[in-house]
Design an enzyme around this catalytic site. Structure first.
Site, PDB file in Angstrom:
ATOM      1  N   LYS A 197      46.034  35.145  33.379  1.00 20.81           N
ATOM      2  CA  LYS A 197      44.731  34.573  33.746  1.00 20.81           C
ATOM      3  C   LYS A 197      43.970  34.236  32.460  1.00 20.81           C
ATOM      4  O   LYS A 197      43.622  35.124  31.691  1.00 20.81           O
ATOM      5  CB  LYS A 197      43.946  35.569  34.598  1.00 20.81           C
ATOM      6  CG  LYS A 197      44.609  35.858  35.941  1.00 20.81           C
ATOM      7  CD  LYS A 197      43.928  36.995  36.665  1.00 20.81           C
ATOM      8  CE  LYS A 197      42.507  36.651  37.056  1.00 20.81           C
ATOM      9  NZ  LYS A 197      41.874  37.778  37.810  1.00 20.81           N
ATOM     10  N   ARG A 248      46.925  36.355  47.838  1.00 25.36           N
ATOM     11  CA  ARG A 248      46.474  37.129  46.677  1.00 25.36           C
ATOM     12  C   ARG A 248      45.843  38.432  47.127  1.00 25.36           C
ATOM     13  O   ARG A 248      44.955  38.441  47.979  1.00 25.36           O
ATOM     14  CB  ARG A 248      45.467  36.313  45.866  1.00 25.36           C
ATOM     15  CG  ARG A 248      44.767  37.080  44.744  1.00 25.36           C
ATOM     16  CD  ARG A 248      43.805  36.167  44.003  1.00 25.36           C
ATOM     17  NE  ARG A 248      42.997  36.853  43.011  1.00 25.36           N
ATOM     18  CZ  ARG A 248      41.690  37.083  43.120  1.00 25.36           C
ATOM     19  NH1 ARG A 248      41.041  36.680  44.216  1.00 25.36           N
ATOM     20  NH2 ARG A 248      41.022  37.695  42.175  1.00 25.36           N
ATOM     21  N   THR A 298      38.628  29.582  41.041  1.00 26.43           N
ATOM     22  CA  THR A 298      37.204  29.911  40.916  1.00 26.43           C
ATOM     23  C   THR A 298      36.286  28.831  41.503  1.00 26.43           C
ATOM     24  O   THR A 298      36.251  27.698  41.021  1.00 26.43           O
ATOM     25  CB  THR A 298      36.776  30.174  39.464  1.00 26.43           C
ATOM     26  OG1 THR A 298      37.724  31.040  38.832  1.00 26.43           O
ATOM     27  CG2 THR A 298      35.405  30.856  39.440  1.00 26.43           C
ATOM     28  N   ARG A 347      31.214  46.274  32.373  1.00 25.16           N
ATOM     29  CA  ARG A 347      30.121  46.186  33.322  1.00 25.16           C
ATOM     30  C   ARG A 347      28.982  47.128  32.964  1.00 25.16           C
ATOM     31  O   ARG A 347      29.188  48.125  32.260  1.00 25.16           O
ATOM     32  CB  ARG A 347      30.608  46.537  34.748  1.00 25.16           C
ATOM     33  CG  ARG A 347      31.765  45.690  35.242  1.00 25.16           C
ATOM     34  CD  ARG A 347      32.227  46.144  36.619  1.00 25.16           C
ATOM     35  NE  ARG A 347      33.435  45.457  37.042  1.00 25.16           N
ATOM     36  CZ  ARG A 347      33.448  44.279  37.633  1.00 25.16           C
ATOM     37  NH1 ARG A 347      32.314  43.662  37.882  1.00 25.16           N
ATOM     38  NH2 ARG A 347      34.590  43.707  37.991  1.00 25.16           N
TER      39      ARG A 347
END
Length: 476
Positions: A223, A33, A281, A74
Site C-alpha cells: 500500500k 477485503r 480511497t 494516533r
C-alpha cells in the site's frame, strides 16, 4: 461477464450477512477485503469462512485480501470523547500522558513522535482536516500551534507533512495478524505503510513461514501511502506482487494536488513491471449515505479504469454504507462504459520491447494474433497464472480465460484485469487438454461454432512457467 476491471469490496457491519454478501458477489465483487484495523482474529476467520461459503453457493470464486493495520500513529482518547481546537491556540501532544485528553493536551499511541519532529514541522490530524505547526519539543511533549482547527475526537490519525515518521511498517499486531490470515489462506496480503523493499521482503518471509503448514504462499500488495515510498517505488514493486494506490494517507503526506499524477505514474509502472495495481480511497464516498454517486466520483472511477488499473476498491462504501450492493452495481457500470471507450494499442505496446522468456513471448504472441484475427477469446492453460498475468498487462478487447487446475491460482487471477479464471482438471495429454478447454468455453456460451480463438499451453503439461505453445483454432 464482459467487464475487464475488477472490484475489491471491504467487508464490514453493512455487508457481513450472507444475504447482502451474496448480492454483492452477484453484482460483481471479485475480491473481498478484510480490514484488520477493526475486529478480532476470530471475526476475520469467521468472515473468511462466510466469504468462501457464499461464493461457493453463488457459483463464483472470489479472492480474499487481508489488509494489515500497520503502525497506529494516533492521538489518544479524550474526556468526553472529543475536544474543539481553535486556530491560534496552543496544544500539546504528550507521549508520556496516560490520562484522558482535554483542550490543552492529549496522549499518543505513537510514543516516538517527539523524536520524529522538530520546530517548524506540520502535523496533519484526521486525514488533514486539522493542521498543527510544531513550536518545539520538550522531553516527551510536542508543543504545537493550531493552524486549522475543528473537532478532534478519540484515536484520530497523525501524519507529518512530507513524511519522515520512523514507525516500522510491521508491528507486533501485524505479525500476529499475518498468522491469522494464513490460517484461512488469504490469496492477497496488503501491507500498510511500507517505506522500502525490505518491509515487503520481511512481510513475505513472515507470511511464507506462517503459511507453511498449509503450503500456502499469498501474493503481497504494497500500500503506497508514505511519501518515503515514492522514490523507492520501483524497488517496492520488485519485492511485491502488486501495489495499492492508497490515496488517503498518501494525499495527507504529499498534498492532494500531487496525487492524480502519482496515481497515473504508479499504474503505468506497475503494468510495465508485470505487477497488479489497485486504486483505492473515496472512489464512491458519497454512496455511504446516497443511492447514487456524484459526477466527480463517476469521473474518478472512469479515469482509473482508463489509466489501466486492475481493480478499483471500495472501503466504507461497502463496509458501513447504506447502499453496498447499489455501489458495486454503479461501479461495475462505470467501468464497463470506460472500457468501451478505451483504445487498443497492441502494436505500440510491443515497440522496442524485448522478451527474454519463451513463456512471456508466447503470451505476447497470443495477444497480437488474437487482436488481428478478431478472436472471440484467448485461453491460457496455466498452473501458476503467470501467462494470464502477462497477457493482462496489455489493453485488448479480447477476453482472456485463465484455465487452471489449482483453486489458489484461480482465486489469485480474479484480480487480474480482463482475466476470467476458470477451474479445469489437469491433463497430461496436450490434445486432450486443448479439446477439454474448448468444450468448457462452448458449454459456458463463450464460444460457438465458427468462432476462432487463441490458446496457449506448455509441453510437457503441468509445469509452472512452461508455456511454449500457441495455437489458433476454429470451433467446429
Amino acid at each position: 461477464m464482459s467487464r475487464a476491471t475488477k472490484i475489491v469490496a471491504t467487508l464490514g457491519p453493512a455487508s457481513s450477512s450472507p444475504e447482502i454478501l451474496a448480492q454483492m458477489i452477484r453484482a460483481g465483487v471479485d475480491v473481498v477485503r478484510l480490514n484488520f484495523s477493526h475486529g478480532k482474529a476470530q471475526d476475520h476467520i469467521d468472515r473468511a469462512t462466510l466469504v468462501r461459503e457464499v461464493a461457493r453457493q453463488a457459483g463464483r470464486e472470489v479472492a480474499i485480501m487481508a489488509d494489515l493495520q500497520g503502525p497506529k500513529i494516533r492521538v489518544g482518547k479524550f474526556d468526553g470523547g472529543k475536544t474543539m481546537l481553535e486556530p491560534g491556540q496552543k496544544f500539546i501532544l504528550d507521549a508520556a500522558y496516560n490520562d484522558l485528553g482535554n483542550n490543552d493536551r492529549v496522549g499518543l499511541d505513537y510514543k516516538q513522535l517527539p523524536r520524529d519532529v522538530k520546530p517548524g514541522d506540520t502535523l496533519l490530524i484526521n486525514d488533514g482536516l486539522l493542521r498543527l505547526t510544531v513550536d518545539g519539543v520538550h522531553g516527551e511533549e510536542v508543543h504545537t500551534t493550531v493552524v486549522i482547527g475543528g473537532e478532534l475526537s478519540n484515536n484520530k490519525g497523525i501524519n507529518k507533512a512530507g513524511g519522515g515518521l520512523t514507525a516500522p511498517a510491521l508491528t507486533a499486531k501485524d505479525m500476529e495478524d499475518i498468522k491469522t490470515a494464513m490460517s484461512f489462506q488469504c490469496e492477497y496480503l496488503a501491507v500498510s505503510f511500507p517505506k522500502n523493499a525490505t518491509d515487503m521482503e520481511m512481510a513475505r518471509q513472515l507470511a511464507n513461514v506462517a503459511g507453511e503448514p498449509w503450503r500456502h504462499k499469498p501474493h503481497l500488495i504494497a500500500k503506497i501511502e508514505r511519501s518515503e515510498a515514492i522514490p523507492m517505488l520501483e524497488a517496492i514493486l520488485r519485492a511485491s506482487d502488486g501495489i495499492m494506490v492508497a490515496r488517503g494517507d498518501l494525499a495527507v503526506e504529499v498534498g492532494n494536488a500531487a496525487v492524480p499524477a502519482l496515481q497515473k505514474r504508479m499504474i503505468r509502472m506497475a503494468r510495465e513491471m508485470d505487477k497488479v495495481v489497485i486504486t483505492a480511497t473515496q472512489m464512491m464516498e458519497s454512496m455511504i449515505v446516497n443511492p447514487v454517486p456524484t459526477r466527480a466520483e463517476v469521473s474518478d472511477v472512469a479515469n482509473a479504469v482508463l489509466d489501466g488499473t486492475d481493480a478499483v476498491m471500495l472501503s466504507a462504501e461497502t463496509a458501513s454504507g447504506k447502499y453496498p450492493v447499489e455501489t458495486i452495481t454503479q461501479m461495475a457500470a462505470i467501468a464497463l462504459e470506460a472500457e468501451a471507450a478505451d483504445d487498443v494499442t497492441i502494436e505500440t505496446d510491443f515497440t522496442n520491447k524485448h522478451f527474454g522468456r519463451i513463456d512471456q513471448s508466447i503470451a505476447m504472441g497470443a495477444l497480437f494474433t488474437a487482436h488481428h484475427l478478431g478472436c472471440k477469446a484467448i485461453i491460457a492453460l496455466t498452473e501458476s497464472g503467470s501467462t494470464a498475468l502477462w497477457m493482462s498487462r496489455h489493453n485488448i478487447k479480447v477476453p482472456i480465460y485463465g484455465l487452471t487446475s489449482g483453486v489458489l491460482s484461480q482465486r489469485k487471477m480474479t484480480l487480474y484485469r480482463n482475466v476470467r479464471p476458470l477451474l479445469m482438471p489437469a491433463y497430461t495429454d496436450r490434445d486432450t487438454a486443448l479439446a477439454k478447454a474448448e468444450t468448457l468455453l462452448v458449454e459456458l456460451g463463450v464460444l460457438k461454432p465458427g468462432d476462432t480463438y487463441a490458446i496457449t499451453c506448455g509441453e510437457p503439461m503441468g509445469y509452472p512457467g512452461g508455456t511454449n505453445m500457441l495455437k489458433v483454432c476454429r470451433v467446429d
